[in-house]
Scaffold this motif. Sequence first.
Motif, PDB file in Angstrom:
ATOM      1  N   ALA A  69       0.840  -1.207   0.000  1.00  0.00           N
ATOM      2  CA  ALA A  69       0.000   0.000   0.000  1.00  0.00           C
ATOM      3  C   ALA A  69       0.874   1.255   0.000  1.00  0.00           C
ATOM      4  N   TYR A  70       1.961   1.203   0.779  1.00  0.00           N
ATOM      5  CA  TYR A  70       2.847   2.371   0.827  1.00  0.00           C
ATOM      6  C   TYR A  70       3.488   2.618  -0.537  1.00  0.00           C
ATOM      7  N   ALA A  71       3.983   1.528  -1.136  1.00  0.00           N
ATOM      8  CA  ALA A  71       4.622   1.665  -2.446  1.00  0.00           C
ATOM      9  C   ALA A  71       3.622   2.188  -3.479  1.00  0.00           C
ATOM     10  N   GLY A  72       2.368   1.810  -3.338  1.00  0.00           N
ATOM     11  CA  GLY A  72       1.342   2.265  -4.279  1.00  0.00           C
ATOM     12  C   GLY A  72       0.862   3.676  -3.995  1.00  0.00           C
ATOM     13  N   GLY A  73       1.381   4.268  -2.920  1.00  0.00           N
ATOM     14  CA  GLY A  73       1.028   5.656  -2.628  1.00  0.00           C
ATOM     15  C   GLY A  73      -0.357   5.823  -2.026  1.00  0.00           C
ATOM     16  N   ASN A  74      -0.948   4.744  -1.533  1.00  0.00           N
ATOM     17  CA  ASN A  74      -2.284   4.893  -0.946  1.00  0.00           C
ATOM     18  C   ASN A  74      -2.442   4.113   0.353  1.00  0.00           C
ATOM     19  N   HIS A  75      -1.454   4.278   1.231  1.00  0.00           N
ATOM     20  CA  HIS A  75      -1.555   3.609   2.524  1.00  0.00           C
ATOM     21  C   HIS A  75      -2.626   4.309   3.363  1.00  0.00           C
ATOM     22  N   PRO A  76      -3.603   3.552   3.845  1.00  0.00           N
ATOM     23  CA  PRO A  76      -4.718   4.211   4.547  1.00  0.00           C
ATOM     24  C   PRO A  76      -4.333   4.772   5.917  1.00  0.00           C
ATOM     25  N   ASP A  77      -3.164   4.406   6.431  1.00  0.00           N
ATOM     26  CA  ASP A  77      -2.765   4.926   7.743  1.00  0.00           C
ATOM     27  C   ASP A  77      -1.764   6.075   7.632  1.00  0.00           C
ATOM     28  N   LEU A  78      -1.563   6.519   6.422  1.00  0.00           N
ATOM     29  CA  LEU A  78      -0.600   7.589   6.197  1.00  0.00           C
ATOM     30  C   LEU A  78      -1.359   8.852   5.771  1.00  0.00           C
ATOM     31  N   HIS A  79      -1.169   9.920   6.514  1.00  0.00           N
ATOM     32  CA  HIS A  79      -1.908  11.154   6.231  1.00  0.00           C
ATOM     33  C   HIS A  79      -0.927  12.298   6.090  1.00  0.00           C
ATOM     34  N   ARG A  80      -1.156  13.107   5.058  1.00  0.00           N
ATOM     35  CA  ARG A  80      -0.244  14.234   4.853  1.00  0.00           C
ATOM     36  C   ARG A  80      -1.068  15.510   4.713  1.00  0.00           C
ATOM     37  N   CYS A 112       1.153  10.779  10.626  1.00  0.00           N
ATOM     38  CA  CYS A 112       0.587  12.070  10.192  1.00  0.00           C
ATOM     39  C   CYS A 112       1.706  13.033   9.881  1.00  0.00           C
ATOM     40  N   ILE A 113       1.773  13.429   8.641  1.00  0.00           N
ATOM     41  CA  ILE A 113       2.819  14.362   8.228  1.00  0.00           C
ATOM     42  C   ILE A 113       2.205  15.745   8.065  1.00  0.00           C
ATOM     43  N   VAL A 114       2.794  16.722   8.727  1.00  0.00           N
ATOM     44  CA  VAL A 114       2.346  18.107   8.534  1.00  0.00           C
ATOM     45  C   VAL A 114       3.477  18.835   7.819  1.00  0.00           C
ATOM     46  N   PRO A 135      -1.775  12.411  22.542  1.00  0.00           N
ATOM     47  CA  PRO A 135      -1.578  11.599  21.344  1.00  0.00           C
ATOM     48  C   PRO A 135      -2.266  10.246  21.524  1.00  0.00           C
ATOM     49  N   GLY A 136      -2.937   9.806  20.507  1.00  0.00           N
ATOM     50  CA  GLY A 136      -3.542   8.485  20.581  1.00  0.00           C
ATOM     51  C   GLY A 136      -2.447   7.434  20.581  1.00  0.00           C
ATOM     52  N   ASP A 137      -2.847   6.211  20.838  1.00  0.00           N
ATOM     53  CA  ASP A 137      -1.903   5.110  20.761  1.00  0.00           C
ATOM     54  C   ASP A 137      -1.439   4.941  19.328  1.00  0.00           C
ATOM     55  N   ARG A 138      -0.199   4.648  19.156  1.00  0.00           N
ATOM     56  CA  ARG A 138       0.308   4.269  17.841  1.00  0.00           C
ATOM     57  C   ARG A 138       0.061   5.324  16.771  1.00  0.00           C
ATOM     58  N   VAL A 139       0.231   6.564  17.196  1.00  0.00           N
ATOM     59  CA  VAL A 139       0.179   7.659  16.236  1.00  0.00           C
ATOM     60  C   VAL A 139       1.543   8.343  16.252  1.00  0.00           C
ATOM     61  N   VAL A 140       2.106   8.567  15.077  1.00  0.00           N
ATOM     62  CA  VAL A 140       3.371   9.303  14.996  1.00  0.00           C
ATOM     63  C   VAL A 140       3.155  10.550  14.139  1.00  0.00           C
ATOM     64  N   PHE A 141       3.446  11.697  14.719  1.00  0.00           N
ATOM     65  CA  PHE A 141       3.373  12.951  13.974  1.00  0.00           C
ATOM     66  C   PHE A 141       4.759  13.305  13.449  1.00  0.00           C
ATOM     67  N   ILE A 142       4.802  13.744  12.207  1.00  0.00           N
ATOM     68  CA  ILE A 142       6.064  14.262  11.673  1.00  0.00           C
ATOM     69  C   ILE A 142       5.785  15.642  11.095  1.00  0.00           C
ATOM     70  N   LEU A 143       6.420  16.640  11.687  1.00  0.00           N
ATOM     71  CA  LEU A 143       6.232  18.005  11.214  1.00  0.00           C
ATOM     72  C   LEU A 143       7.457  18.429  10.420  1.00  0.00           C
TER      73      LEU A 143
END
Length: 327
Positions: A69-80, A112-114, A135-143
Amino acid sequence: MLGWEPVIGQEHVQEVLQQALAKGRLGHAYLFSGPEGLGQEKVLDALAASLSCSVNILKPCGECEGCRAYAGGNHPDLHRVVPDGASIKLDQIRSLQQVLSLHPYLGSYRVCIVDGAEAMTIQAANSFLKMLEEPGDRVVFILLCRSTQSLPKTVVSRCQVLPFRPIPLSVLQDRLQEEGAPPNKAQAAAFLSGGRPGEAQRLLQDENWQERERIIGDLGAFPGVGGARVLALAEEWSKDREKVDLFLDMALLWYRDLLVLATTDRKDLVVNCDHLPELVNQAQRYAPGELLRALESIEGCRSKLAGNVNLRLLLEDIFFTLEKEVV
Ligand SMILES: [Zn+2]
């Protein structure tokens, strides 16, 4: 590409992240700070790929559902989140909040990428701060931001700051030469970029390099081009608002070089080192005070650009100053 390719000059950042992954002690928010073009996207890509894999977080397997999913550019747990126009708005942060209240679909983390975090409006930043505080469990923010100075301290203090730093110019020059740039171009691009590989590579693209040569051609003729030419140049450049920023950046560097040559014998400090003979020649046609005025005029124009200004008049002012004529 999956995995952690070394990013030149940013080993300290990669080390911190890889250690955190290895020890299973990932922070909940990382702040990548530094000007663009230092490899932020590569490190981000490696980290996101790692966090997407449900098999091996240190070396993504490339085969699991998360990796595909990541390689296809549509991972449902990845937000930008990126600026919508000039800013990141409250609505954008709110929809992020909603998504984060759900469990991850595939991988073990939600990422979550900001991007351009300094563009958050005050309301957006306040709302974002609440998420960082709980922060929720298992959430990583990257700013991602250019400088921590441009973010509220409350946000910065909730993040682990990972500074991306420019690399030494000689190291960058060598690398650009390895990539096929001729030595004088490689040196100039390294200097002009201030040690940012991405920016240097961008400058070396034919179209951008030609644009730079055009700007230098225009600037190198001063003083002595005559009033008619001054007006024509201002008209020409004012038509192309997109390119004016580049023009002003280049003009500042060019006149800075002239000032260096007019006041010191440090040829090694010249940024536009591939045009040294022209610079030396042109520097003799100005007094240091005139060069300072030129720099002030260019800098002044740059700071006024954000407002609602008559670009053509501003540029006329610059060109007349370069021409050493009192307006
Ligand atoms: Zn995998």
